[in-house]
Design a protein around this motif. Structure first.
Motif, mmCIF file in Angstrom:
data_model
loop_
_atom_site.group_PDB
_atom_site.id
_atom_site.type_symbol
_atom_site.label_atom_id
_atom_site.label_comp_id
_atom_site.label_asym_id
_atom_site.label_seq_id
_atom_site.Cartn_x
_atom_site.Cartn_y
_atom_site.Cartn_z
ATOM 1 N N GLY A 92 0.796 -1.229 0.000
ATOM 2 C CA GLY A 92 0.000 0.000 0.000
ATOM 3 C C GLY A 92 0.823 1.270 0.000
ATOM 4 O O GLY A 92 2.054 1.248 0.022
ATOM 5 N N LYS A 93 0.087 2.387 -0.019
ATOM 6 C CA LYS A 93 0.724 3.703 0.026
ATOM 7 C C LYS A 93 1.221 3.936 1.457
ATOM 8 O O LYS A 93 0.463 3.690 2.407
ATOM 9 N N THR A 96 0.899 8.458 6.126
ATOM 10 C CA THR A 96 1.529 9.732 6.504
ATOM 11 C C THR A 96 0.689 10.427 7.573
ATOM 12 O O THR A 96 -0.497 10.131 7.741
ATOM 13 N N ARG A 99 -2.436 12.019 6.099
ATOM 14 C CA ARG A 99 -3.577 11.110 5.917
ATOM 15 C C ARG A 99 -4.226 10.792 7.272
ATOM 16 O O ARG A 99 -5.454 10.723 7.387
ATOM 17 N N GLU A 130 -8.766 1.355 0.295
ATOM 18 C CA GLU A 130 -7.485 2.072 0.206
ATOM 19 C C GLU A 130 -6.392 1.183 0.800
ATOM 20 O O GLU A 130 -6.504 0.739 1.940
ATOM 21 N N GLU A 131 -5.334 0.928 0.038
ATOM 22 C CA GLU A 131 -4.248 0.073 0.524
ATOM 23 C C GLU A 131 -3.210 0.922 1.242
ATOM 24 O O GLU A 131 -2.680 1.871 0.671
ATOM 25 N N VAL A 132 -2.914 0.565 2.488
ATOM 26 C CA VAL A 132 -2.036 1.371 3.326
ATOM 27 C C VAL A 132 -0.910 0.521 3.906
ATOM 28 O O VAL A 132 -1.156 -0.574 4.416
ATOM 29 N N SER A 133 0.305 1.044 3.843
ATOM 30 C CA SER A 133 1.457 0.372 4.446
ATOM 31 C C SER A 133 1.967 1.203 5.622
ATOM 32 O O SER A 133 1.926 2.431 5.579
#
Ligand code: SAH
Length: 246
Positions: A92-93, A96, A99, A130-133
């Motif tokens: 994922g994105k 931050t 966000r 939403e893909e989140v890292s």
């Protein structure tokens, strides 16, 4: 308004976990945020309550089934229509502070936690997920990542942190790392607190802190520094344009 956190997981017993103590724990008891940890397995459709299957194309591990995931997401969305749905994945994105701030200002989050090899890819487009890292690391499951995300959101909710100003000076809030801190004793193993911090001269202290914040960001996080300088140049040229337009 209560910030509604819904966590879709194979291990609901991991929640609230660390979010049940300290500031987040108190805020949970006071109703500033609410938590619903939902067992993904409850949405399995076969009699063995299967949630995963072997990867198409072969290879090691198991993949979470899209039909089961979609049923769990739909259940969460029915209770919280319009709530953003985030899946925790190293693909994922990167998460931050910007966000996190947006999410904390909204109605809550629905968080999908992966296990094994992760999710069937079709869930992301199929349910606007939403893909989140949380960093360039690989965890064994999405639960610790979800706890991180929720912790970051909860501390920004109104009334959760003691002094409102303590949130504004933190790292990333202005695109920079925060300056370093010291407290008593003044001397420890031969190391002292920088003189300026003991001077009582508030203008000088502010100047020192600003410089350290900039110097440390430049040397430790060149990526953040470049973005910060770029944003400054851009806002300066934007201001110039406004003047010219007048
Ligand atoms: N096969 C995947 C890794 C799966 S790790 C890959 O190589 O991309 C198992 C689960 O842990 C993932 O589905 C995800 O939910 C979680 N996870 C692991 N690392 C993560 C990270 N850096 N950020 C967010 N979630 C992570």
């Amino acid at each position: 308004m209560t910030f509604a956190a819904t966590v879709l997981t194979l291990y609901p017993e991991m929640f609230p976990g660390p979010l049940g103590v300290s500031l987040a724990g108190r805020a949970l008891r006071e109703g500033t945020w609410a938590l619903d940890a939902v067992q993904i397995r409850d949405f399995a459709i076969d009699k063995h309550r299967t949630v995963d299957d072997t990867p198409a194309g072969g290879g090691a591990g198991m993949v979470l089934r899209v039909d089961v995931l979609a049923a769990a997401v739909d259940h969460a969305l029915a209770a919280h229509p319009g709530c953003p749905v985030l899946a925790m994945t190293p693909r994922g994105k990167p998460l931050t502070q910007d966000r996190v701030r947006e999410l904390a200002a909204g109605p809550g989050v629905i968080v999908l936690c992966g296990r094994f090899e992760g999710f069937d890819e079709r869930i992301f487009a199929g349910r606007q997920v939403e893909e989140v890292s949380v960093g360039d690391i690989v965890l064994s499951g999405g639960e610790c990542a979800a706890l991180m995300l929720l912790d970051a959101c909860i501390r920004l909710l109104p009334g959760v942190m003691g002094a409102p100003s303590s949130g504004q000076e933190e790292s990333f809030e202005n695109g920079l790392l925060e300056y370093p801190h010291y407290t008593r004793p003044v001397e420890w193993e031969g190391r002292t607190i920088p003189e300026v911090l003991r001077s009582g001269d508030h203008a000088k202290i502010a100047e020192w802190r600003k410089r350290r914040s900039e110097d440390d960001t430049r040397s430790r996080r060149p990526d953040l520094w470049e973005r910060h300088v770029g944003a400054r140049v851009q806002s300066a040229s934007g201001a110039q344009r406004e003047v010219q337009d007048d």
